[in-house]
Write an enzyme that holds these catalytic residues in place. Structure first.
Site, mmCIF file in Angstrom:
data_model
loop_
_atom_site.group_PDB
_atom_site.id
_atom_site.type_symbol
_atom_site.label_atom_id
_atom_site.label_comp_id
_atom_site.label_asym_id
_atom_site.label_seq_id
_atom_site.Cartn_x
_atom_site.Cartn_y
_atom_site.Cartn_z
ATOM 1 N N LYS A 1 35.572 50.620 47.550
ATOM 2 C CA LYS A 1 35.106 50.108 48.835
ATOM 3 C C LYS A 1 33.711 50.637 49.166
ATOM 4 C CE LYS A 1 39.768 49.551 50.718
ATOM 5 N NZ LYS A 1 40.746 50.002 51.711
ATOM 6 N N SER B 1 44.717 48.179 55.409
ATOM 7 C CA SER B 1 43.454 48.893 55.585
ATOM 8 C C SER B 1 42.463 48.154 56.472
ATOM 9 C CB SER B 1 42.808 49.152 54.216
ATOM 10 O OG SER B 1 42.522 47.938 53.557
ATOM 11 N N GLY C 1 40.607 48.738 36.042
ATOM 12 C CA GLY C 1 39.341 48.570 36.725
ATOM 13 C C GLY C 1 38.924 47.121 36.782
ATOM 14 N N PRO C 2 37.894 46.804 37.539
ATOM 15 C CA PRO C 2 37.436 45.417 37.667
ATOM 16 C C PRO C 2 36.842 44.918 36.360
ATOM 17 C CG PRO C 2 35.950 46.929 38.796
ATOM 18 C CD PRO C 2 37.121 47.738 38.376
ATOM 19 N N PRO C 3 36.654 43.613 36.224
ATOM 20 C CA PRO C 3 36.078 43.067 34.991
ATOM 21 C C PRO C 3 34.642 43.552 34.793
ATOM 22 C CG PRO C 3 37.140 41.343 36.290
ATOM 23 C CD PRO C 3 37.085 42.550 37.161
ATOM 24 N N VAL D 1 33.483 46.433 33.412
ATOM 25 C CA VAL D 1 33.130 47.854 33.480
ATOM 26 C C VAL D 1 33.233 48.529 32.118
ATOM 27 C CG1 VAL D 1 33.769 48.066 35.899
ATOM 28 C CG2 VAL D 1 35.488 48.484 34.134
ATOM 29 N N GLY D 2 33.641 47.796 31.077
ATOM 30 C CA GLY D 2 33.629 48.361 29.732
ATOM 31 C C GLY D 2 34.968 48.877 29.252
ATOM 32 N N LYS D 3 36.077 48.301 29.705
ATOM 33 C CA LYS D 3 37.386 48.796 29.279
ATOM 34 C C LYS D 3 37.639 48.508 27.803
ATOM 35 C CE LYS D 3 39.568 46.382 32.379
ATOM 36 N NZ LYS D 3 38.434 45.778 33.097
ATOM 37 N N THR D 4 37.367 47.275 27.375
ATOM 38 C CA THR D 4 37.636 46.915 25.987
ATOM 39 C C THR D 4 36.687 47.631 25.028
ATOM 40 O OG1 THR D 4 38.402 44.747 26.741
ATOM 41 C CG2 THR D 4 37.879 44.982 24.407
#
Length: 836
Positions: free
Chosen positions: A736, A693, A370-372, A374-377
């Site tokens: 998008k 696209s 996911g984009p930076p 968003v809470g992955k870590t």
């Protein structure tokens, strides 16, 4: 020194002889040499010998690996020998003792069966006609060099030196020396083929000189090694005496105590069998090596690593699925798919615990993409808390050296284990939640490919026997729950991606950002700035204002920074003793953050034909782009700018071909294509753009400039086009749509095949947006372009008709623009235009 052919002391040479090919052996005339024969043809040759004078020809093979040599596979200069003795061995081989007689030349093949027989002729060497001083000097020099070589070479018996001194013929001496010194097969054959005794001795003197230099250097090295060994022995005895003195003084107890403590730790570490054997071997070496030796510190460091690794330490307590879900909900808003996957994994573990299953199975390898922001870590930390495990983390961004994963071998100075084992040791358990951050940013160059090293680490079938180069014994990683994070899957090698279960974390909607700010970000920043709960508050309206006008991102990282900026301003007032001002939300945010940074300028940019709004996916989330098209006088060429990739250029070419084929239906004159060039530009030209696209957007911009009809300013679009007028599905729909929502757009045109992807979009966002599903390009143009203006005639009070142009604007709104006044004809009569 005149030379003439030497006399044939052995008599005449027969016209033909059987030939015995030799491997890596050259037989010289007048030299007695043993041979071993085992090939079938060679044995047949020996069986066919008869008579007392058993003469054969011997020649060396060109390639010693050839098992069935022919005439072309042997040297044609050889030696006629007499078989002196022959002994058959039980294994079928025959031992020969032969005496070289004369040098001969093989001229032709007489027969190949049952063995090789060749026509031969005598090939005598040139011999000296009479003794001379030069001849005597050559003999003495050769004998002296050979005697010196015998004295230095351990493989040469001392008797050889006396035998050489008794030879007074140069040719015999040359063959005698060549037979005993160290020469290659090619060098021996070269000596045999030289025509004069003088040339043979000169060549041998060069070989002996080289061999003497090598032996002298070896003798020097041996002497130095013996001196060093003697010094080491002296140091050993001195250290033993020193230990005895220290033992008498009571100073040796500390070293013994340290070794004893190390042995005790090895006993308690619960090492596997192979690791225990390695540890015992190393500690035995440590006891024998002096403590002052550099090797001693290397062994101690290695043993410290072995005993500090958690070989049998687990933190996996009893699983509480309900509590785990509460922890995940308390730490993170939304992310239902990820939370559900963790809960499912914990439920399986719980069921196995209840039923006391012996098979714990393999831990899943999750990959959060996911984009930076968003809470992955932070999600990995919450998973560790929910599972009751330790948390370990290693960042792989920019790692180029494979040794960062596998470690360095102990033979190198400063060697150390890889990041995997170091993190496991810090976690103090063999089953932590291990997060590998930025796995998509691993580099690969001449130092190695770390992503290839990760294949073993992240493979559940292989990592149970992971072998770090430094540790060099297997360590079980199958109980570790690995979680990787990435911004994009494209840069992850397919083999590595195949080992992971990918979970996508898309960006947040405005409502989700508001909830995250109120629940997590604001309380976190209040605590981080030393404030008490309730001392400073930020209203929901202020948060929405920050989201709309100061941040435009998929995550919440910049939102947290702006909230911190507002709180710092309040903290500065409190620290200086000033009373906090009562300001409304807008003034408070403006005072802290300055002027507005982002505007919903779509309507301002879509103000004329030739401009269309598209949707793109980026590693940082979904965004909108503007595609601009214009007509310039030319020859019908297509010009593309804005750093477009090959796929995007092909989409533009396909769009132009489609518009040309449908020009009549769309009301476009063919002369427009013949007399004008079409220039398509995508702003933000410094950023590369790629992907199919954008095909719908490029086609709409071209159709707009060709038909003179503007594109609706409330529409964003995405989709791939084909030459037959179809709209194909694309990826990244959720990102998008979120990008369109952040830009203030509420109407999205997309392929109908992507309708199933709308389920990933939050329900509240779906209510705000209008999605138009498309199958053909005709539907795209009908929905995207403003309808053609139409002229109507309305009746007014004075009876004169009034012409007005009605233009559809936005979503159903109508704007009426009066027509300009009509001009009167010269004749005074009115001309009336036909109604459109």
């Amino acid at each position: 020194m005149s030379e003439v052919p030497a006399p044939n002391l052995e008599g005449a040479v027969p016209s033909h002889l059987p030939v015995l090919p030799l491997k890596s052996t050259v037989v010289f005339p007048r030299i007695f040499i043993p041979l071993s024969v085992g090939r079938k043809k060679s044995l047949d040759l020996l069986d066919g010998l008869s008579g007392v004078e058993r003469h054969i020809a011997v020649a060396t093979q060109l390639d010693e690996t050839e098992e069935e040599p022919e005439f072309k596979d042997i040297h044609h200069v050889g030696t006629m020998v007499r078989v002196q003795h022959m002994l058959k061995l039980p294994d079928g081989t025959v031992q020969l003792a032969v005496l070289g007689l004369r040098r001969i030349r093989l001229t032709a093949v007489e027969s190949d069966e049952p063995y090789l027989t060749c026509a031969v002729e005598m090939d005598p060497e040139r011999a000296e006609h009479s003794p001379t001083i030069e001849r005597e000097a050559m003999l003495r020099r050769a004998i002296a060099s050979f005697q010196q070589l015998v004295s230095l070479a351990p493989h040469l018996p001392a008797e050889l030196a006396g035998a050489a001194a008794a030879i007074d013929e140069p040719l015999h001496l040359a063959y005698y020396i060549a037979n005993h010194i160290r020469l290659t097969t090619e060098q021996r054959q070269e000596i045999l083929e030289l025509d004069s005794a003088k040339a043979k001795l000169e060549r041998l003197l060069g070989h002996m000189s080289h061999e003497l230099e090598v032996l002298e250097l070896g003798r020097k090295i041996q002497t130095q090694a013996e001196e060093q060994m003697g010094k080491a022995q002296r140091e050993y005895f001195l250290r033993e005496q020193l230990k005895a003195i220290q033992r008498e003084l009571g100073e040796l107890d500390s070293e013994h105590a340290e070794l004893g403590e190390l042995r005790e730790r090895i006993e308690k570490a619960g090492l596997p069998a192979e690791a225990r054997r390695e540890a015992d071997r190393e500690i035995a070496r440590l006891e024998r090596i002096p403590s002052a030796s550099p090797e001693s510190s290397v062994i101690r460091t290695y043993l410290e690593l072995i005993v500090s690794l958690p070989w049998n330490v687990s933190t996996g307590a009893e699983v509480d699925v309900k509590k785990a879900r509460e922890i995940l909900d308390a730490d993170h808003y939304d992310l239902d798919k990820v939370k559900q996957r963790i809960v499912e994994h914990l439920a399986v573990r719980r069921l196995k615990q209840v039923r006391k299953s012996t098979d714990r199975g393999r831990e899943p390898i999750l990959c959060f993409v996911g984009p930076p922001g968003v809470g992955k870590t932070s999600l990995g930390q919450s998973i560790a808390r929910a599972m009751g495990r330790k948390f370990a983390r290693a960042s792989l961004g920019g790692v180029h050296d494979e040794a960062e994963i596998r470690g360095h071998r102990r033979t190198y100075i400063g060697a150390m284990p890889g990041r995997i084992l170091q993190a496991i040791r810090r976690a103090e358990s063999y089953d932590p939640v291990f997060m590998l951050d930025e796995v998509d940013k691993i580099g690969a160059d001449w130092r190695g490919d770390p992503s290839s090293a990760l294949l073993e680490v992240l493979d559940p079938e292989q990592n149970k026997d992971f072998r770090d180069n430094y540790l060099d014994v297997p360590f079980d990683l199958s109980k570790v729950m690995f979680i990787t994070t990435a911004n994009s899957l494209e840069t992850i090698p397919p083999a590595l991606r195949d080992r992971m279960e990918v979970l996508s974390l898309s960006g947040y909607t405005e409502e989700e950002k508001v909830q995250i700010a109120e629940r997590f970000l604001i309380p976190k920043q209040v605590l981080a700035h030393g404030l008490r709960e309730g001392e400073v508050a930020i209203s929901e309206a202020a948060v929405r204002l920050i989201i709309r006008e100061y941040t435009r991102e998929a995550g919440v990282r910049n939102l947290e920074r702006e909230i911190a900026s507002i709180i710092r301003r309040d903290v500065a007032d409190i620290a200086s003793g000033r009373r906090l001002k009562k300001l409304d939300d807008v003034k408070r945010v403006r005072a802290a953050l300055g002027k507005r940074r982002f505007y919903d300028d779509v309507a301002e940019r879509i103000d004329r034909p030739g401009v269309a709004t598209g949707l793109v996916w980026t590693p940082t989330g979904g965004e909108i782009i503007f595609v601009e098209a214009t007509l310039t006088p030319g020859k019908g060429e297509l010009k593309l700018t804005g750093q477009l990739g090959e796929v995007m250029k092909e989409s533009a070419a396909a769009a132009l071909s489609y518009l040309k084929s449908r020009a009549t239906d769309l009301g476009i004159s063919h002369e427009v294509f013949e007399k004008n060039d079409i220039h398509v530009h995508v702003p933000a030209g410094a950023q590369p753009k790629e992907g199919p696209s954008a095909g719908v957007t490029v086609l709409t911009a071209m159709a707009s400039i060709l038909t003179g009809r503007p594109v609706r300013d409330d529409v964003a679009m995405t989709g791939e086009i084909t030459l037959r007028g179809r709209v194909l599905p694309i990826g990244g729909i959720k990102e998008k749509v979120l990008g369109a929502h952040r830009a203030g757009l509420r109407r999205v045109l997309m392929p109908s095949h992507n309708e199933a992807d709308l389920d990933d979009i939050p329900a509240d966002l779906r209510k705000e947006m209008q999605f138009v599903m498309l199958d053909t390009i005709d539907q795209v143009l009908r929905e995207a372009l403003v309808p053609r203006p139409r002229v109507v005639v309305a009746s007014v009070s004075n009876g004169d008709p009034l012409k007005a142009t009605v233009v559809a604007r936005g979503a159903g709104s109508v704007r009426v623009r009066p027509a300009p006044p009509r001009r009167r004809a010269v004749s005074g009569r009115r001309r009336q235009r036909p109604a459109e």
